[in-house]
Design a protein around this motif. Structure first.
Motif, PDB file in Angstrom:
ATOM      1  N   ARG A 101      14.346 -29.016  39.889  1.00 40.27           N
ATOM      2  CA  ARG A 101      13.291 -29.980  39.250  1.00 40.27           C
ATOM      3  C   ARG A 101      13.118 -29.531  37.732  1.00 40.27           C
ATOM      4  NH1 ARG A 101       8.738 -29.110  43.468  1.00 40.27           N
ATOM      5  NH2 ARG A 101      10.663 -28.993  44.829  1.00 40.27           N
ATOM      6  N   ALA A 102      13.465 -28.417  37.494  1.00 45.66           N
ATOM      7  CA  ALA A 102      13.395 -28.131  36.005  1.00 45.66           C
ATOM      8  C   ALA A 102      14.474 -28.733  35.034  1.00 45.66           C
ATOM      9  CB  ALA A 102      13.258 -26.596  35.898  1.00 45.66           C
ATOM     10  N   ALA A 103      15.535 -28.805  35.810  1.00 46.91           N
ATOM     11  CA  ALA A 103      16.653 -29.354  35.166  1.00 46.91           C
ATOM     12  C   ALA A 103      16.459 -30.756  34.872  1.00 46.91           C
ATOM     13  CB  ALA A 103      17.894 -28.917  35.974  1.00 46.91           C
ATOM     14  N   GLU A 104      16.019 -31.482  36.245  1.00 47.52           N
ATOM     15  CA  GLU A 104      15.589 -32.750  35.966  1.00 47.52           C
ATOM     16  C   GLU A 104      14.368 -32.999  34.812  1.00 47.52           C
ATOM     17  OE1 GLU A 104      16.408 -33.647  40.412  1.00 47.52           O
ATOM     18  OE2 GLU A 104      14.412 -33.477  39.865  1.00 47.52           O
ATOM     19  N   LYS A 105      13.676 -32.094  34.818  1.00 53.71           N
ATOM     20  CA  LYS A 105      12.386 -32.356  33.774  1.00 53.71           C
ATOM     21  C   LYS A 105      13.215 -32.278  32.566  1.00 53.71           C
ATOM     22  CE  LYS A 105       9.916 -28.790  33.141  1.00 53.71           C
ATOM     23  NZ  LYS A 105       8.891 -27.639  33.532  1.00 53.71           N
ATOM     24  N   VAL A 106      14.217 -31.474  32.152  1.00 52.88           N
ATOM     25  CA  VAL A 106      14.674 -31.404  30.667  1.00 52.88           C
ATOM     26  C   VAL A 106      15.634 -32.761  30.621  1.00 52.88           C
ATOM     27  CG1 VAL A 106      16.481 -29.998  29.603  1.00 52.88           C
ATOM     28  CG2 VAL A 106      14.920 -28.803  30.807  1.00 52.88           C
ATOM     29  N   PRO A 109      14.258 -37.333  30.679  1.00 57.94           N
ATOM     30  CA  PRO A 109      13.808 -37.955  29.613  1.00 57.94           C
ATOM     31  C   PRO A 109      14.968 -38.224  28.493  1.00 57.94           C
ATOM     32  CG  PRO A 109      12.247 -36.153  30.209  1.00 57.94           C
ATOM     33  CD  PRO A 109      13.735 -36.117  30.851  1.00 57.94           C
ATOM     34  N   MET A 110      15.847 -37.396  28.497  1.00 58.10           N
ATOM     35  CA  MET A 110      16.942 -37.498  27.502  1.00 58.10           C
ATOM     36  C   MET A 110      17.702 -39.085  27.465  1.00 58.10           C
ATOM     37  SD  MET A 110      18.360 -33.696  27.653  1.00 58.10           S
ATOM     38  CE  MET A 110      19.957 -34.375  26.813  1.00 58.10           C
ATOM     39  N   HIS A 130      10.858 -37.556  38.553  1.00 52.36           N
ATOM     40  CA  HIS A 130      11.192 -37.400  37.286  1.00 52.36           C
ATOM     41  C   HIS A 130      11.633 -38.519  36.581  1.00 52.36           C
ATOM     42  CE1 HIS A 130      10.153 -33.129  36.710  1.00 52.36           C
ATOM     43  NE2 HIS A 130      10.873 -32.955  37.801  1.00 52.36           N
ATOM     44  N   VAL A 131      12.553 -39.679  37.221  1.00 51.62           N
ATOM     45  CA  VAL A 131      13.018 -40.793  36.743  1.00 51.62           C
ATOM     46  C   VAL A 131      11.382 -41.510  36.387  1.00 51.62           C
ATOM     47  CG1 VAL A 131      13.861 -43.035  37.305  1.00 51.62           C
ATOM     48  CG2 VAL A 131      15.264 -40.693  37.963  1.00 51.62           C
ATOM     49  N   GLU A 132      10.546 -41.523  37.524  1.00 50.82           N
ATOM     50  CA  GLU A 132       9.404 -42.333  37.098  1.00 50.82           C
ATOM     51  C   GLU A 132       8.425 -41.475  36.157  1.00 50.82           C
ATOM     52  OE1 GLU A 132       7.584 -42.710  41.029  1.00 50.82           O
ATOM     53  OE2 GLU A 132       9.257 -44.108  41.844  1.00 50.82           O
ATOM     54  N   LEU A 133       8.247 -40.253  35.979  1.00 55.13           N
ATOM     55  CA  LEU A 133       7.637 -39.496  35.156  1.00 55.13           C
ATOM     56  C   LEU A 133       8.223 -40.068  33.508  1.00 55.13           C
ATOM     57  CD1 LEU A 133       7.032 -36.379  36.793  1.00 55.13           C
ATOM     58  CD2 LEU A 133       5.216 -37.749  36.296  1.00 55.13           C
ATOM     59  N   ALA A 134       9.454 -40.443  33.474  1.00 52.34           N
ATOM     60  CA  ALA A 134       9.998 -40.615  32.164  1.00 52.34           C
ATOM     61  C   ALA A 134       9.697 -42.245  31.906  1.00 52.34           C
ATOM     62  CB  ALA A 134      11.520 -40.440  32.112  1.00 52.34           C
ATOM     63  N   GLY A 135       9.336 -42.689  32.935  1.00 49.97           N
ATOM     64  CA  GLY A 135       8.690 -44.117  32.603  1.00 49.97           C
ATOM     65  C   GLY A 135       9.547 -45.276  33.017  1.00 49.97           C
ATOM     66  N   GLU A 274      28.753 -31.229  22.501  1.00 54.08           N
ATOM     67  CA  GLU A 274      27.724 -30.156  21.580  1.00 54.08           C
ATOM     68  C   GLU A 274      26.582 -30.637  21.246  1.00 54.08           C
ATOM     69  OE1 GLU A 274      28.002 -26.847  18.109  1.00 54.08           O
ATOM     70  OE2 GLU A 274      29.566 -28.130  18.299  1.00 54.08           O
ATOM     71  N   ASP A 275      26.395 -32.055  20.879  1.00 50.26           N
ATOM     72  CA  ASP A 275      25.116 -32.474  20.297  1.00 50.26           C
ATOM     73  C   ASP A 275      24.213 -32.648  21.546  1.00 50.26           C
ATOM     74  OD1 ASP A 275      27.139 -34.575  21.523  1.00 50.26           O
ATOM     75  OD2 ASP A 275      26.002 -36.175  20.497  1.00 50.26           O
ATOM     76  N   LEU A 276      24.986 -33.148  22.703  1.00 51.76           N
ATOM     77  CA  LEU A 276      24.090 -33.249  23.883  1.00 51.76           C
ATOM     78  C   LEU A 276      23.448 -31.901  24.215  1.00 51.76           C
ATOM     79  CD1 LEU A 276      22.953 -35.409  26.011  1.00 51.76           C
ATOM     80  CD2 LEU A 276      25.034 -34.930  27.479  1.00 51.76           C
ATOM     81  N   PHE A 277      24.277 -30.827  24.529  1.00 52.36           N
ATOM     82  CA  PHE A 277      23.914 -29.660  24.727  1.00 52.36           C
ATOM     83  C   PHE A 277      22.768 -29.092  23.662  1.00 52.36           C
ATOM     84  CE2 PHE A 277      24.533 -24.825  24.947  1.00 52.36           C
ATOM     85  CZ  PHE A 277      24.115 -24.852  26.183  1.00 52.36           C
ATOM     86  N   GLU A 278      22.884 -29.381  22.512  1.00 56.08           N
ATOM     87  CA  GLU A 278      21.817 -28.885  21.606  1.00 56.08           C
ATOM     88  C   GLU A 278      20.716 -29.528  21.850  1.00 56.08           C
ATOM     89  OE1 GLU A 278      22.076 -26.787  19.332  1.00 56.08           O
ATOM     90  OE2 GLU A 278      24.035 -26.095  19.646  1.00 56.08           O
ATOM     91  N   THR A 279      20.593 -30.680  22.398  1.00 53.79           N
ATOM     92  CA  THR A 279      19.139 -31.327  22.877  1.00 53.79           C
ATOM     93  C   THR A 279      18.816 -30.662  24.038  1.00 53.79           C
ATOM     94  OG1 THR A 279      20.149 -33.714  22.095  1.00 53.79           O
ATOM     95  CG2 THR A 279      18.202 -33.563  23.448  1.00 53.79           C
ATOM     96  N   VAL A 280      19.713 -30.321  25.009  1.00 55.02           N
ATOM     97  CA  VAL A 280      19.354 -29.588  26.157  1.00 55.02           C
ATOM     98  C   VAL A 280      18.555 -28.423  25.869  1.00 55.02           C
ATOM     99  CG1 VAL A 280      20.160 -28.386  28.142  1.00 55.02           C
ATOM    100  CG2 VAL A 280      20.757 -30.622  27.672  1.00 55.02           C
TER     101      VAL A 280
END
Length: 459
Positions: A101-106, A109-110, A130-135, A274-280
């Motif tokens: 769920r921590a992976a989902e939390k990260v 929202p991306m 986590h889908v719903e928490l992201a809106g 790489e750009d996606l991983f930088e956001t992660v």
């Protein structure tokens, strides 16, 4: 009845367990407000609440715990995990986190915000949350065959790709933030997804320029089913099958507490962006900790690196799935309906068929779970309307497509004798099923209610 495969290991250490009297169990579940999550583990005889983090680690993993490098940054254990993960998944980038769920939390929202939807073969509880928490809103899109628990289909976890296309066109491509492929499909009964179906779903994502995320909690069990049931894969290794599965996704989230057979840990994988991983990484540091530990101790990273490898062992997987098949065969002999064929990590009893007189809003699957504890001290859980909760827009109780009582078997923990006790208890409950009554909720939180809600029996 399916052949049972004996344990490919020998027992080196044991933990005593005890059985409370029926009177004591009735009092304990009442004190827990009829919520199995509120029971003390010492009051449970056979614990099938979840297979997440409840497995038995090997001697090699415990050796790894002692070798764990607890450096804050760039630890040796982190490097071992990166090496092990790349070997199995074939991705370029990985980020450890403390659990799924921590992976989902990260990650969620991306891709997801208010007004967006996520479409999955089925979202499990924390993913949906986590889908719903992201809106955003979660839409399930499993094949129709999954609803018929007594019919055989080798891959009941498959995405309904024809409906997936319809949903994308109905909502508009720009509104669909993410396609999620859950392997195996937990909410549908631990059912596998075929490689053909994964490939086709990925192609739909590419066609509409929608990213595909793989929920990888039980990827090794899914790979095993592909090897056993899908033409063209019978001679391929579990690792080869796993690499192909993950080649069809852009990113994956994983609870390593399942197929990596550890007590705590998770993983995010990014194929090659790489750009996606930088956001992660940027999101992980404030939420989980520095990137080379991600909320875990070095010993956890070491155990995960080893467990990932052990979880892909064919003999282990044959035994693992064999336990569930043994349980399914015994229940079939007893005339107890369950999702068929047996899934990888759990046996899903069809509570709707055992308790047809209890309506969905009185929670037949939760009722059966509670009765199983009263009968024999066995803790299971509801995968049905009680878990689904209320519609986030209307507040009305959702009627689940399934009313399953899930018997999630921890890895390398229980013996065949324990499974026989489970069968005997379910047979006893079946004989008095007509007399059972449902439950109502007296208090519930706004999200993920099944963990902490309070209930009472219907009078």
């Amino acid at each position: 009845m399916s052949k049972y495969f004996a344990e490919p290991f020998k027992i080196k250490m044991v933990e005593p367990i005890k059985v409370l009297s029926r009177e004591e169990r009735i009092e304990k579940i009442k004190e827990a407000n009829y919520n199995v999550f509120a029971l003390n583990s010492d009051d449970v005889y056979i614990d099938l609440l979840t297979d997440s983090g409840t497995g038995a680690m090997s001697d090699q993993q415990w050796s790894g715990v002692m070798r764990g490098d607890e450096a804050y940054s760039g630890s040796r254990s982190y490097k071992e995990l990166m090496k092990s993960a790349k070997d199995i998944f074939g991705y370029e980038y990985f980020q450890p986190v403390h659990q799924g769920r921590a992976a989902e939390k990260v990650v969620m929202p991306m891709y997801l915000q208010e007004g967006k939807v996520a479409i999955s073969n089925m979202h499990f509880d924390t993913t949906r949350a986590h889908v719903e928490l992201a809106g955003a809103r979660a839409i399930d899109c499993v094949i129709e065959e999954a609803a018929d628990t007594e019919s055989y289909h080798p891959f009941k976890g498959n995405m309904d790709n024809k409906r997936l296309v319809s949903l994308i066109e109905e909502h508009g491509r720009e509104k669909v933030g993410l396609i999620i492929i859950t392997v195996t499909n937990n909410s549908a009964g631990g059912q596998p997804v075929s490689m053909e179906n994964i490939r086709e779903t990925s192609e739909i994502g590419k066609k509409y320029d929608i990213p595909v995320c793989i929920d990888a909690a039980r990827y090794a069990e899914n790979a095993y089913f592909i090897k056993e049931r899908e033409e063209g894969y019978e001679n391929k290794s579990i690792k080869d099958i796993a690499r192909e599965i993950f080649s069809y996704g852009e990113v994956f989230t994983m609870s390593a507490k399942k197929d990596a057979i550890i007590n705590m840990g998770g993983l995010i994988g990014v194929k090659d962006r790489e750009d996606l991983f930088e956001t992660v990484k940027a999101r992980t540091i404030p939420l989980e900790g520095f990137i080379s530990y991600g909320g875990l101790a070095g010993r956890d990273l070491e155990a995960m690196a080893i467990g990932l490898q052990e979880g892909t062992d064919y003999d282990y997987l044959q035994y693992r799935v064999g336990q569930i098949e043994y349980l399914a065969g015994k229940l079939k002999e007893a005339g107890i309906a369950h999702q068929s064929p047996a899934g990888g990590h759990a046996l899903f009893v069809d509570a709707k068929k055992m308790l047809p007189h209890i309506p969905y809003y009185q929670f037949p699957a939760q009722t059966l779970a509670l009765e199983l504890y009263k009968e024999a001290g066995i803790r299971s859980c509801d995968i049905g309307s009680y878990m689904m909760g209320n519609n986030p827009d209307t507040g009305e109780q959702i009627e689940s497509e399934f009313e399953f009582t899930r018997l999630a078997v921890p890895r390398r923990v229980y013996t065949q004798s324990h499974l026989d006790v489970i069968v005997e208890a379910l047979i006893a409950i079946k004989e008095k099923a007509d007399s059972l009554k449902g439950y109502e909720i007296t208090w519930e939180p706004p999200i993920l209610r099944h963990f902490t809600a309070k209930l009472k029996p219907i009078e």
